[in-house]
Structure formats: structure tokens, C-alpha cells
Design a protein around this motif. Sequence first.
Motif, PDB file in Angstrom:
ATOM      1  N   SER A   1      -9.225 -14.847  -6.503  1.00 54.09           N
ATOM      2  CA  SER A   1      -9.976 -14.531  -7.599  1.00 54.09           C
ATOM      3  C   SER A   1      -9.478 -15.458  -8.776  1.00 54.09           C
ATOM      4  CB  SER A   1      -9.777 -13.152  -8.068  1.00 54.09           C
ATOM      5  OG  SER A   1      -8.599 -12.853  -8.502  1.00 54.09           O
ATOM      6  N   ARG A   2      -8.426 -16.093  -8.853  1.00 57.76           N
ATOM      7  CA  ARG A   2      -7.915 -16.501  -9.829  1.00 57.76           C
ATOM      8  C   ARG A   2      -8.061 -18.063  -9.689  1.00 57.76           C
ATOM      9  NH1 ARG A   2      -2.331 -13.248 -11.302  1.00 57.76           N
ATOM     10  NH2 ARG A   2      -2.497 -12.966  -9.058  1.00 57.76           N
TER      11      ARG A   2
ATOM     12  N   GLU B   1       3.128  -6.504   4.214  1.00 53.34           N
ATOM     13  CA  GLU B   1       2.107  -5.720   4.987  1.00 53.34           C
ATOM     14  C   GLU B   1       1.865  -6.311   6.444  1.00 53.34           C
ATOM     15  OE1 GLU B   1       1.769  -7.242   1.761  1.00 53.34           O
ATOM     16  OE2 GLU B   1       1.440  -5.459   0.326  1.00 53.34           O
TER      17      GLU B   1
END
Length: 400
Positions: free
Chosen positions: A44-45, A133
Motif C-alpha cells: 500500500s505504501r 506466519e
Amino acid sequence: MGCALTQPQRITVLGATGSIGLSTLDVIARHPERYQAFALSGFSRLTELEALCLRHRPCFAAVPDADSARHLQGSLLAAGLETRVLVGEQGLCEIAAHPDVDAVMAAIVGAAGLQPTLAAVEAGKRVLLANKEALVMSGALFMQSVRRSNAVLLPIDSEHNAIFQCLPTDYSRGLADVGVRRILLTASGGPFRELPLERLPDVSPEQACAHPNWSMGRKISVDSASMMNKGLELIEACWLFDARPAQIEVVIHPQSVIHSLVDYVDGSVLAQLGNPDMRTPISHALAWPERIDSGVSALDLFSVARLDFQAPDEQRFPCLRLARQAAEAGASAPAMLNAANEVAVAAFLDRRIRFTEIASIIDEVLNREAVIAVETLDAVLQADVRARAVAGQWLVRHGR
Ligand code: NDP
Ligand code: MG
């Protein structure tokens, strides 16, 4: 389009715009003779990603969609860069497995990092694993793949990096065979370690993200506040060091100076200490078995002055109990735990649920969904999807 890189090791940074990604690029920039950023990804950045590309001039960049890719490609071309912009999960897997890559920093947050990280493993790279994760979800398959491909897997998580440093080099013979009695996994206890219990339901995302010792991304900050982070790390340690959950004890150590310990049968306990700055484990894993300057200042024991330890309180931190339950159940349980947690943390950050409801959602998912064998990546991904659906039903049922 040629990209003339010679001597330095070429590093792909998956999740370059994040906290670990930026720390990695900081270390890389300190050693231009040793390391070169080969590929960078963002999600997103993208303005930040563009700035990183201008600074590090990678051969590739990866972004989530075609529109962003066109935009970034245009800007980079206009700036005279030869960087090629790739798209989506396929683009991430391509930069992770590219034949010219020497090492991959796996620093995408959450399940989104699984396939690119596995792509790096399957290509036999040196894999610097921050994305815990991925290992939690697919531990058995992930470790099989490491063995098959001869990938070099180095832990970035500060605790696991500490344990790795405190173990003998031949620990893969088995912990008992190298004289290890247990692993002591330290935890800071996060921002709510001493908050009166009745105030926990009302804490805000801002309070949860204000970690006392570490500056990190928002998801892992919430995980640290709930101690799910330590639960995920317990599972991570079981896979990395071939340990049973019962061999790992969690110890709250509020100063975050000891990053974990290994307890040997002769009574020796080895610890790794350092200032809480991720550039230490990043530099360790980049240079291993050598040592390089990380930019982290020397530990000043006189200003630390004291080291405290306490047992975790399961009433305050139910996520830790749920993670241990999933670690013991094995098979699909850790993938479901992780998926339920990702949904719950996103809902908490969106202010749709209370902090204490994170554990309620995970509890429901673990207790409603049967634990099944996960022998393929598809089975792991299906367990992830089912757990997200059950967590989503909880949100709907509670009108969130
Ligand atoms: P951040 O949130 O700071 O960074 C996450 C990175 O992943 C960003 O580059 C982000 O891109 C990218 N990203 C997010 N969602 C997606 C997606 N769906 N697809 C592709 N890329 C995505 O997190 P951290 O750097 O703090 O953590 C990264 C990983 O490292 C996590 O797994 C965390 O548990 C682990 N870790 C972090 C530690 C720390 O100190 N920060 C310590 C130990 C482990 P963008 O920013 O452009 O949206
Ligand atoms: Mg950690």
C-alpha cells in the motif's frame, strides 16, 4: 534491459516498505561492498516504494496490481532507472526465486507472505525469515521444502535468532542429542502487562500499537499486546528447532534485553543479549557465519541496571493458551489459529471489535473447526479460508 551487478550479494526484500524491510535496507546501505538490493516489494505504501527504488536502484520491484505497476514503472523510467516492475503474487514469487538472487528477506506480514517465502525456499535461497506466519501456517511442508532444496533458513525474529545463536551448530541432530533441556522464549509482556484487567476490553488500537520497547508494524504490535505474537513464536520455534511445545517455556522479561535463552542438561543457561533493535538479528542473518556492523549501539549494562522475569498470566493473555493448544494439536490447527487471529486483529484495528474479543474469535474458530491433516499447500490454504469464514461469521453474528 541489463542490470550490471557484480560482486555484492543480491538481496530481495519482500515487504521492503515495512518496519523489517526498512531496517534491512538500512543494514544493506551500510555495506555496499557486501550487499545490493536486487528486488523490493511494497503493497500500500507505493510512494515510499518509489523512494526506496530511487535510493537503492533495484533490478526489480513488485506491487499488488497492474495500475500501480504502470504508474511506478512510468515514474522509474522517467527517473532513468532500469528497474522492472512486476505484479501480484506471481511477481513476488518471481523476485523471491530469481536465479540471480543470493538471499531473500521474507518480511511481508501475515499469510500473504506464505507463497513468496515458499518460492524462495523451493529455489534453495538463503532465506531470512521474519514472516513467522508463513512457518506457523505450513510448518511441516515448509521444513520439508527447506530440507529438499538445501535452502539456508535463518531466523530474523529476535527470539529465534537469539536461540539460534545460543544453540550449537549441529543442533539439527536433535535438541536432546546436543544436551538441550529446554528453550526459554522471552516476551516483553507488551503495553498491557500491568494494566488493570477490567480496562483491557476498552483499550484502543493506538494503545495496543504503542509497544514499550520495539517499534514494529501494526499487526505484530497488536499480537505483542495480546501475546499471540509469543504464541506464534512458540509454534515457530517448534518448527525451526524441532522442539515439542512442552520443551518451550515462555518467560516475561519486560526490559527486552535478553532475547531468549537455551537451558542445557548440565545446568548451563546461554542467553543472547542486545539492545532491542531488529538490525542486530538482520545483520546476523545477512552475514552469518560472519559478523558485521549493524548500526546498533553497544549494550550499556549499567544503564539497563536490572533484568526482571515473571511467568505469563493466562487470564490476561488467553491468546497464549490458545496458541499452545494449536501447537499441541498440530496439523491444520496452527493455520486456523493464524487465520482467525489475522481476521480478529484487522477487525480490532478497524475498531469493529474490542481487544478482548480477539481471543473470543480465535477460541470459536479453534473449537468449531475440526483439525485435519494438511499434507499439501492446498490443504493449508483451505484451512486458512475456512478459519477466515468462521471468524467472519462471528463478526456478522455480533453485528460488526
Ligand atoms: P509492517 O506492517 O511494517 O510491514 C509489512 C510489509 O508487508 C510491508 O512492506 C507491506 O507493504 C507488506 N504487505 C502487507 N500486506 C501485504 C500483502 N497482502 N501482500 C504483499 N505485501 C504486503 O510489518 P513488520 O515489518 O513489522 O513485520 C513484517 C513481518 O516480520 C511480520 O510477519 C512480523 O511478524 C515479522 N516480525 C517483525 C518484527 C518487527 O520488529 N517489526 C520482529 C519480528 C518479526 P506496505 O507497507 O507497502 O503496505
Ligand atoms: Mg519476536
